[in-house]
Scaffold this active site. Structure first.
Site, PDB file in Angstrom:
ATOM      1  N   SER A 229       0.942  -1.007   0.142  1.00 38.38           N
ATOM      2  CA  SER A 229       0.354  -0.090  -0.281  1.00 38.38           C
ATOM      3  C   SER A 229       1.243   0.922   0.274  1.00 38.38           C
ATOM      4  CB  SER A 229      -0.738   0.120   1.442  1.00 38.38           C
ATOM      5  OG  SER A 229      -1.427   1.156   1.949  1.00 38.38           O
TER       6      SER A 229
ATOM      7  N   TYR B 175      -1.265   0.522  11.207  1.00 38.96           N
ATOM      8  CA  TYR B 175      -1.781   0.191   9.745  1.00 38.96           C
ATOM      9  C   TYR B 175      -0.508   0.461   8.517  1.00 38.96           C
ATOM     10  CZ  TYR B 175      -3.649  -1.335   5.165  1.00 38.96           C
ATOM     11  OH  TYR B 175      -3.336  -1.460   4.092  1.00 38.96           O
TER      12      TYR B 175
END
Length: 247
Positions: free
Chosen positions: A140, A153
């Site tokens: 990501s 995260y």
């Protein structure tokens, strides 16, 4: 479908309910893959894959790394050599929730990073023994430069991205390879209720980019491609500016 390493006939998806993972599988089947293994915590709730000649279901728990090797080997026994392996599991959570519950934060990181390390190494072992195949790692942009808005995260994704690059280098020359995929904000079930960020994409758009990357033999795929240039700038922003970024 032909990619840089030959035809794709068999696919293993780890996280059999993942919107992105299922979209990738559906496109690979459309392009010629015949045998699919869907591994998930609750195989009975796994959505169907239309068009595949064979679809097999396995139980898979991302939080139990001691079982990951067994899952990979069970998939290979069902369909033979694994051409594409897609670990598509993880949890997003919110930074506010993790601030309030550090134990939950640690458990999320154990899945988002530790689970991928374990599965990635087991998958790489299988692909190295075969002498071919691609491990698709869903990283990501959140891990390219970690933001205060989601640093638990993001830090897990940063670790995963580095791990995937190193694993790809370790596999170089073996016939097997790793393709790292770096989507931006993906509008889907995991992000429901959140306001989309600029240059957002859908699971289908991520899947299209993954298939294109498999065909071209790409090592890294950004989704959308414009994020590559954007993060070339963001990486060098002064920290005083970066910490004021809202998301």
């Amino acid at each position: 479908m032909k990619n840089a390493l030959g035809s794709v006939d068999t696919v293993l998806l780890l996280g059999g309910r993942s919107e992105i993972g299922l979209a990738i599988v559906e496109r690979l089947v459309r392009d010629g893959a015949r045998k699919v293994v869907l591994a998930s915590r609750d195989p009975g709730q796994t959505p169907p894959v239309i068009g595949a000649a064979e679809v097999h279901l396995l139980e898979f728990d991302a939080s139990a790394p001691e079982t990951h090797g067994e899952v990979v080997e069970a998939a290979a026994k069902l369909v033979g050599d694994l051409d594409v392996i897609i670990p598509a599991f993880g949890v997003l959570g919110s930074q506010e929730a993790y601030d309030a519950d550090p134990v939950a934060a640690a458990r999320a990181v154990a899945v988002n990073y530790g689970g991928h390390v374990s599965m990635g190494l087991f998958a790489a072992r299988r692909l190295r023994e075969q002498g071919h195949g691609t491990l698709v790692v869903l990283s990501s942009v959140a891990g390219i430069r970690v933001r205060r808005a989601n640093f638990v995260y993001g830090s897990a994704k940063a670790g995963l991205d580095g791990f995937a690059q190193g694993l790809g280098d370790a596999l170089h020359g073996s016939g097997a390879r790793v393709m790292v995929v770096r989507p931006g904000f993906v509008v889907g079930r995991m992000t429901r209720g959140m306001s989309p960020a600029p240059l957002s994409s859908t699971p289908g758009q991520v899947a299209d980019a993954v298939v294109a990357g498999l065909r071209s033999g790409a090592e890294v795929v950004w989704v959308p491609g414009a994020l590559r240039a954007m993060f070339a700038v963001m990486r060098v922003l002064p920290r005083a500016v970066w910490r004021r970024m809202p998301r």
